[in-house]
Design an enzyme around this catalytic site. Structure first.
Site, PDB file in Angstrom:
ATOM      1  N   ASP A   1      -3.747  -9.702  -2.597  1.00 40.15           N
ATOM      2  CA  ASP A   1      -2.584  -8.820  -2.683  1.00 40.15           C
ATOM      3  C   ASP A   1      -2.043  -8.532  -1.282  1.00 40.15           C
ATOM      4  O   ASP A   1      -2.826  -8.339  -0.347  1.00 40.15           O
ATOM      5  CB  ASP A   1      -2.996  -7.511  -3.363  1.00 40.15           C
ATOM      6  CG  ASP A   1      -1.814  -6.590  -3.533  1.00 40.15           C
ATOM      7  OD1 ASP A   1      -0.820  -7.021  -4.140  1.00 40.15           O
ATOM      8  OD2 ASP A   1      -1.876  -5.455  -3.040  1.00 40.15           O
TER       9      ASP A   1
ATOM     10  N   GLU B   1      -3.013  -5.134 -10.795  1.00 41.68           N
ATOM     11  CA  GLU B   1      -2.802  -4.327  -9.584  1.00 41.68           C
ATOM     12  C   GLU B   1      -2.960  -2.835  -9.928  1.00 41.68           C
ATOM     13  O   GLU B   1      -3.833  -2.157  -9.398  1.00 41.68           O
ATOM     14  CB  GLU B   1      -1.419  -4.607  -8.976  1.00 41.68           C
ATOM     15  CG  GLU B   1      -1.320  -6.009  -8.395  1.00 41.68           C
ATOM     16  CD  GLU B   1       0.051  -6.384  -7.850  1.00 41.68           C
ATOM     17  OE1 GLU B   1       0.093  -7.274  -6.991  1.00 41.68           O
ATOM     18  OE2 GLU B   1       1.086  -5.845  -8.296  1.00 41.68           O
TER      19      GLU B   1
END
Ligand code: AHM
Ligand code: MG
Length: 334
Positions: free
Chosen positions: A118, A274
């Site tokens: 990420d 996420e």
């Protein structure tokens, strides 16, 4: 000197807390730890990319140099494929979920969702990135192939979740629903060692984290709340890597926001791999996570693997305050 507790030792110790545990989750967490070490090794070499070759080109030995996020994806899948404890994965890098065949004929009951790297736009400038993961128990028949519904579970059904932050040091933080613990990688022995026990998020903090460049694109209630943070002289910190920004909030208190904009009317960040895992961690540490429409993130029923949501996550008192601003200023009643 305090006795070192390694991640593997800690995971095995914790298994004893669950009398019916069969060791499968323990094995899975351990394998994710191994994958994290492999990804960490490559992330640390990222600065050498000009020497070894740029992504997509051939390096000195004639091998193709891979983009790091794809490399991380491959390594995670490889570790989970060999693990024998995972029957399917869903990743930010793959359009659809990937079924994993049983190892030596033993069916597995867990699926793993992850964002392999990420904040990967930070890699080129040597700024922190992270891996985020979540583990669910499958809901479909354990003897059949993995199904879409195994991944479309609410965050409240997470069996475990965590993240790895490749920062000034490499840290793995995870929870199985009984508190949150952090492990720092000691490169000299190649082990994640327990460094942060029973992490509790401060009820407030001096930080807020939002891409303030989009301020004019936010709805009025978000702008009012951001003005309020600024009025309070809170410090604005935005790394552009959600793992790093949420990590700061977890330890120092604060709020991280990614509201809807014109470009991203439903928010930018992804629910499954996420927002859900990070919300699970933050809630386990005593914090809160909700959408900018005030729905608890962990209560959302996913309808798409790559579904986006808005998010406000962090210290409980600050998320509650954001909620008050939304209720006060939102044009359309909620
Ligand atoms: P990525 O998964 O493609 O790296 O995108 C997610 C990242 C988050 O880590 C970060 O919070 C956000 O995108 C930053 O977006 P923006 O540049 O719009 O502020
Ligand atoms: Mg991402």
């Amino acid at each position: 000197m305090n006795r070192i507790v390694t991640l593997d030792e800690f995971i095995i110790r914790r298994q004893k807390d669950y009398p019916l545990a069969s060791g499968e989750l323990t094995g899975l967490l351990r394998d994710i730890g191994v994958a994290a070490k492999i990804v960490n090794r490559e992330v640390n070499k990222a600065g050498l990319v000009n020497i070894l070759g740029v992504a997509g080109a051939e390096n000195a030995t004639g091998d193709m140099v891979q983009k790091l996020d794809l490399y991380a994806n491959e390594k995670l899948i490889e570790c989970l494929r060999n693990s024998g404890e995972c029957c399917g994965i869903a990743s930010e890098e793959d359009e659809d979920f990937v079924p994993i065949p049983p190892v030596v004929g033993k069916p597995s009951k867990y699926v793993v969702v992850f964002d392999p790297l990420d904040g990967s736009s930070n890699i080129d400038v040597n700024v922190s990135v992270g891996t985020i993961f979540g583990i669910y128990r499958r809901v479909s028949d354990v003897d059949g192939p993995v199904q879409r519904e195994d991944f479309f579970q609410k965050g409240t059904e997470l069996v475990a979740a965590g993240y790895v932050l490749y920062g000034t040091s490499t840290l793995l933080v995870y929870s199985t629903g009984r508190g949150v613990n952090g492990f720092t990688l000691d490169p000299s022995i190649g082990e994640f060692c327990l460094s942060h026990q029973n992490i509790q998020i401060p009820s407030r903090g001096n930080y807020y984290s939002v891409n303030q460049g989009y301020y004019l694109k936010f709805d009025v209630e978000m702008r009012r709340y951001i003005d309020h943070c600024s009025d309070l002289n809170l410090r604005l910190r935005y790394i552009g890597s959600m793992v790093s920004d949420v990590h700061r909030m977890l330890f120092q208190g604060g709020i991280f926001l990614y509201p809807n904009t014109r470009k991203y009317p439903h928010g930018k960040l992804r629910l499954l791999y996420e927002c859900n895992p990070l919300s699970f961690i933050v809630e386990q540490a005593g914090g809160r996570a909700m959408t900018c429409n005030l729905d608890r993130i962990l209560d959302i029923s996913p309808v798409d693997l790559h579904q986006r949501v808005t998010i406000a996550i962090g210290s409980p008192d600050m998320v509650d305050e954001m909620k008050e601003f939304v209720m006060r200023y939102k044009a359309v009643p909620i």
